[in-house]
Design a protein around this motif. Structure first.
Motif, mmCIF file in Angstrom:
data_model
loop_
_atom_site.group_PDB
_atom_site.id
_atom_site.type_symbol
_atom_site.label_atom_id
_atom_site.label_comp_id
_atom_site.label_asym_id
_atom_site.label_seq_id
_atom_site.Cartn_x
_atom_site.Cartn_y
_atom_site.Cartn_z
ATOM 1 N N ALA A 91 44.493 -3.054 37.145
ATOM 2 C CA ALA A 91 44.577 -1.750 37.803
ATOM 3 C C ALA A 91 44.774 -0.654 36.763
ATOM 4 O O ALA A 91 45.589 -0.779 35.846
ATOM 5 C CB ALA A 91 45.735 -1.754 38.793
ATOM 6 N N ARG B 125 38.699 -0.322 42.522
ATOM 7 C CA ARG B 125 39.821 -1.223 42.815
ATOM 8 C C ARG B 125 40.195 -1.148 44.295
ATOM 9 O O ARG B 125 40.392 -2.168 44.950
ATOM 10 C CB ARG B 125 41.032 -0.855 41.952
ATOM 11 C CG ARG B 125 42.234 -1.775 42.164
ATOM 12 C CD ARG B 125 43.484 -1.236 41.491
ATOM 13 N NE ARG B 125 43.957 -0.008 42.131
ATOM 14 C CZ ARG B 125 44.679 0.017 43.244
ATOM 15 N NH1 ARG B 125 45.003 -1.120 43.856
ATOM 16 N NH2 ARG B 125 45.082 1.162 43.759
ATOM 17 N N LEU C 27 36.721 -8.193 40.063
ATOM 18 C CA LEU C 27 37.214 -7.132 39.191
ATOM 19 C C LEU C 27 37.547 -7.732 37.832
ATOM 20 O O LEU C 27 38.239 -8.748 37.744
ATOM 21 C CB LEU C 27 38.464 -6.484 39.788
ATOM 22 C CG LEU C 27 38.277 -5.567 40.998
ATOM 23 C CD1 LEU C 27 39.633 -5.053 41.475
ATOM 24 C CD2 LEU C 27 37.358 -4.415 40.677
ATOM 25 N N ASP D 279 39.963 -4.211 46.940
ATOM 26 C CA ASP D 279 41.157 -4.725 47.616
ATOM 27 C C ASP D 279 41.024 -4.631 49.140
ATOM 28 O O ASP D 279 41.347 -5.588 49.862
ATOM 29 C CB ASP D 279 42.393 -3.953 47.155
ATOM 30 C CG ASP D 279 42.763 -4.257 45.711
ATOM 31 O OD1 ASP D 279 42.148 -5.168 45.120
ATOM 32 O OD2 ASP D 279 43.651 -3.565 45.172
#
Length: 451
Positions: free
Chosen positions: A232, A193, A228, A197
């Protein structure tokens, strides 16, 4: 400062020396990608010799001199026949935004010093924009398959400095409900993640720079992050994290060793039950000798545990190191062969003491801090890596020890000092600041705290 300005200002002190990238003409033909040592090397052939565009496969950056050394080991005396110029892609060191990656070049037959280059210079030599792979997208197969004009590959973002393969392999073998599996899956997904990002943000900044006619307009992306597909991940509770790491650090298999290496790069092992490493010389004082007498031999017919391996890996070259075991703290101890200044024992402090017996005394001896509890047990004072404790001076180590003593007086199992903890009582700090090797009883410590 932009790369071109740095190039002109910092790296062209000899105005008569013309850099290879400045004299080459657009006549390049892409040859191939090869992997040498820890580097991905894309080669072009020009009328003035070969050009290498290099990306590190283990870090975001690479030192040009080390790249050239690796190429020289591989090609030997033929290096100059293969490459006239080596250009190394870097992550940006620019303070200003938007973000643009840096380039450092090295002329193989030049003065032996790297210099900054621009993507515009490189594109001028190649006759087209050169490719760049963000460090989270440096996939070996994607780089090997790249050809001029190819669209960017879609690569699942990962941090090449902290690979997650060992995490997923370890988790896959764990039973349902395992804290090890929960911890490893979380870390693997969190790495992905964060890589996704940050890389997405950098790409957007790079595109802004290109749209404004900046140097970013003269490169192409070798890869973009794959989408993704999960939200999260939720961070496991501290209890789960500590239980997971306790299990992992006691294991002896290579996957556990790799996962531990990941943790040390990721956060320094902050959720491990162990903290800092400490050196004890058993002949330095009676307290150290008392502690050393309780040590027992560790198993020699098995591979080392994670904690044992870390101690062995950090041992002194040429020493006949032996692993011992502290049966009270359940930690390994590395025994160094005797030196001119005596035997040295290296072990770990704990982040918190696994006992309910209250603090009876603080023992300061030979620059080592000990806690003795009311049941007579001797412990190394809890300490986190990077949060050194000390006494006899006015500094952070003494402040940290004073804060530790303050909390241990109330709760012997309290964790070692960490960022954000309250300041230590002034009286305790002044007592320890002025201390030499001595023992303070519980009553003396309480009195100092109340001053």
């Amino acid at each position: 400062m932009a790369p071109f300005a740095r190039n002109a200002q910092d790296n062209n002190s000899d105005a008569s020396q013309q850099r290879w990238l400045q004299q080459a003409t657009p006549s390049a033909e892409f040859d191939r990608a090869e992997f040498i040592d820890r580097y991905a090397v894309l080669r072009w052939v020009t009328d003035h010799g070969g050009l290498a565009l290099v990306h590190s496969m283990v870090d975001g950056n690479a030192e040009p001199k080390f790249v050239v050394q690796a190429l020289r080991r591989h090609h030997g005396a033929r290096l100059a026949d293969q490459y006239a110029c080596v250009v190394v892609a870097q992550t940006s060191t620019q303070v200003s935004q938007p973000w643009v990656p840096d380039l450092q070049a090295y002329d193989v037959d030049g003065p032996g010093k790297p210099y900054y280059a621009t993507w515009a210079q490189l594109a001028s030599v190649l006759g087209q924009p050169a490719p760049y792979w963000f460090h989270a997208l440096r996939d070996r197969d994607a780089i090997a398959a790249w050809r001029p004009g190819a669209p960017p590959a879609q690569v699942p973002a990962h941090d090449i400095a902290t690979p997650v393969t060992a995490l997923t392999e370890l988790a896959a073998d764990e039973p349902d409900g395992s804290p090890v599996a929960e911890l490893c899956w979380y870390l693997a997904r969190e790495v992905r993640r964060r890589g996704h990002d940050s890389t997405t943000r950098y790409i957007n900044e790079l595109r802004d720079n290109a749209a404004q006619g900046g140097d970013g307009a003269h490169l192409v992306l070798g890869a973009v992050p794959a989408p993704l597909l999960r939200t999260a991940p939720d961070k496991p509770t501290e209890m789960v994290r500590r239980a997971g790491w306790l299990s992992i650090t006691e294991r002896r298999d290579v996957l556990a060793h790799r996962v531990a290496a990941f943790a040390q790069r990721w956060d320094g092992g902050q959720d491990w039950h162990t903290g800092a490493t400490v050196s004890v010389r058993p002949d330095a004082c009676t307290t150290a000798s008392e502690w050393a007498k309780r040590l027992t031999p560790a198993a020699t017919d098995q591979a080392p545990t994670v904690l044992e391996k870390i101690l062995l890996d950090n041992g002194r070259e040429g020493d006949s190191d032996v692993i011992l075991h502290d049966p009270v703290a359940s930690t390994p101890v590395l025994h160094h062969a005797a030196h001119a200044d005596g035997t040295e024992l290296i072990t770990y402090t704990l982040q918190r003491l696994p006992t309910h017996s209250p603090l009876a005394a603080l023992v300061l001896s030979a620059q080592v801090c000990w806690i003795r509890t009311e049941d007579g047990t001797l412990w190394l004072a809890p300490e986190r890596e990077g949060w050194g404790i000390g006494y006899g001076y006015s500094g952070n180590g003494c402040l940290t020890l004073a804060r530790l003593v303050d909390v241990l007086l109330d709760d012997i199992s309290a964790p070692a000092v960490r960022a954000g903890d309250p300041q230590a009582p002034r009286g305790l700090f002044e007592l320890l600041r002025d201390a030499s090797d001595t023992t303070y009883t519980r009553a003396q410590l309480l009195a100092a705290r109340s001053e």
